[in-house]
Design an enzyme around this catalytic site. Sequence first.
Site, PDB file in Angstrom:
ATOM      1  N   LYS A   1      41.609  -6.550  -4.189  1.00  0.00           N
ATOM      2  CA  LYS A   1      42.949  -7.125  -4.221  1.00  0.00           C
ATOM      3  C   LYS A   1      43.209  -7.915  -5.491  1.00  0.00           C
ATOM      4  O   LYS A   1      44.341  -7.946  -5.988  1.00  0.00           O
ATOM      5  CB  LYS A   1      43.168  -8.008  -2.988  1.00  0.00           C
ATOM      6  CG  LYS A   1      43.255  -7.212  -1.702  1.00  0.00           C
ATOM      7  CD  LYS A   1      43.507  -8.113  -0.506  1.00  0.00           C
ATOM      8  CE  LYS A   1      43.610  -7.306   0.778  1.00  0.00           C
ATOM      9  NZ  LYS A   1      43.851  -8.154   1.966  1.00  0.00           N
TER      10      LYS A   1
ATOM     11  N   LYS B   1      40.939   4.452   3.343  1.00  0.00           N
ATOM     12  CA  LYS B   1      41.219   4.066   4.722  1.00  0.00           C
ATOM     13  C   LYS B   1      42.710   4.146   5.003  1.00  0.00           C
ATOM     14  O   LYS B   1      43.547   3.913   4.123  1.00  0.00           O
ATOM     15  CB  LYS B   1      40.721   2.633   4.955  1.00  0.00           C
ATOM     16  CG  LYS B   1      40.830   2.165   6.396  1.00  0.00           C
ATOM     17  CD  LYS B   1      40.403   0.720   6.542  1.00  0.00           C
ATOM     18  CE  LYS B   1      41.436  -0.234   5.957  1.00  0.00           C
ATOM     19  NZ  LYS B   1      41.191  -1.640   6.346  1.00  0.00           N
TER      20      LYS B   1
ATOM     21  N   LYS C   1      47.495  -0.306   6.712  1.00  0.00           N
ATOM     22  CA  LYS C   1      48.883  -0.563   7.063  1.00  0.00           C
ATOM     23  C   LYS C   1      49.718  -1.108   5.923  1.00  0.00           C
ATOM     24  O   LYS C   1      50.941  -1.147   6.009  1.00  0.00           O
ATOM     25  CB  LYS C   1      48.943  -1.518   8.256  1.00  0.00           C
ATOM     26  CG  LYS C   1      48.260  -2.872   8.077  1.00  0.00           C
ATOM     27  CD  LYS C   1      48.350  -3.683   9.361  1.00  0.00           C
ATOM     28  CE  LYS C   1      47.660  -5.023   9.240  1.00  0.00           C
ATOM     29  NZ  LYS C   1      46.200  -4.900   9.118  1.00  0.00           N
TER      30      LYS C   1
END
Length: 332
Positions: free
Chosen positions: A112, A197, A200
Amino acid sequence: MTRIFSGVKPTGHLTLGNYLGAVRRWAEVDQYRADALFSIVDLHALTVEHDPARVRRLSRQAATLLLAAGLDPARCTVFVQSHVDAHTRLSYLLECTATDGELRRMIQYKEKSVRAKAAGQSVRASLLTYPALMAADILAYRTDEVPVGDDQTQHVELTRDLAERFNLRYGPTFTVPRAVNPPVAARVMDLQDPGSKMGKSHESGAGIIYLLDETDVVRKKVMRAVTDSGREVEYDPVEKPGVANLLEILAACGGGNPTELAGVYESYGSLKRDTAEAVVELLRPVRARHAQLAADPGQVDQVLKEGAERARGMARPVVDAAYEAIGLLPAG
């Protein structure tokens, strides 16, 4: 009774990966076998740039979906993290227990922070320290088990290290937890990028099945899933990650075995069709129950209020004991 804790972060709409990797097991297994706490960990959503209104909206949606998926407030505790101040009280003590090197080794911090810098954004200090908050989420409740997908196992290992170090330095205070991974589909991959992955918070939702996707949308996403070279349907996550992902999803929906299912299909098309229908049927009752609960938000609010009250009662004595152990004067 064994105590378990896990949570969902309201940074995006919940996905099939969230459901198969964690939420379904919470509803079908964990809430019946243990003293279970499930939290919407909204404070974790603040570590990166965010829209406050969206965080609030997604927090409510996540809570509603957890109940729609089958979590029963009479059997487990469902609450919002920020409603229980024990989490932030304990987090600082664990920051004082962790080392800079441990926090910088966290995979999510590395990923991130790189994305933030690439976007021209500053990296918030909370992005570095939030594993201490995650550890506080777990340790505040004397948690025995943390049911997580394999991508979160690293954080549970850090939590174990911090608990053991704190107990050694300041006296026995915390239960040392362990991670528990579901046996099938612990890590559902993106249908368009099977090397990643099904997250969301991805910018593109083409390869992501959201729990609230309409039936036709689910079918289209599965039918357009990336497969692999060759025509044989084989379960080989390394050489054929796209096909392996579909087989794992199908197996998780129906309780089968990916390797055995591979022998049933002679074409990618038939595998996709069956996988699409399996996902549609799996999510149908969740979407229906969500619609009912969303029409009565007061019911969800009451569940969260009562859940927070129970959580405070469990966490406060643990955190108070940690404050005393580390050398802080008790409040008058």
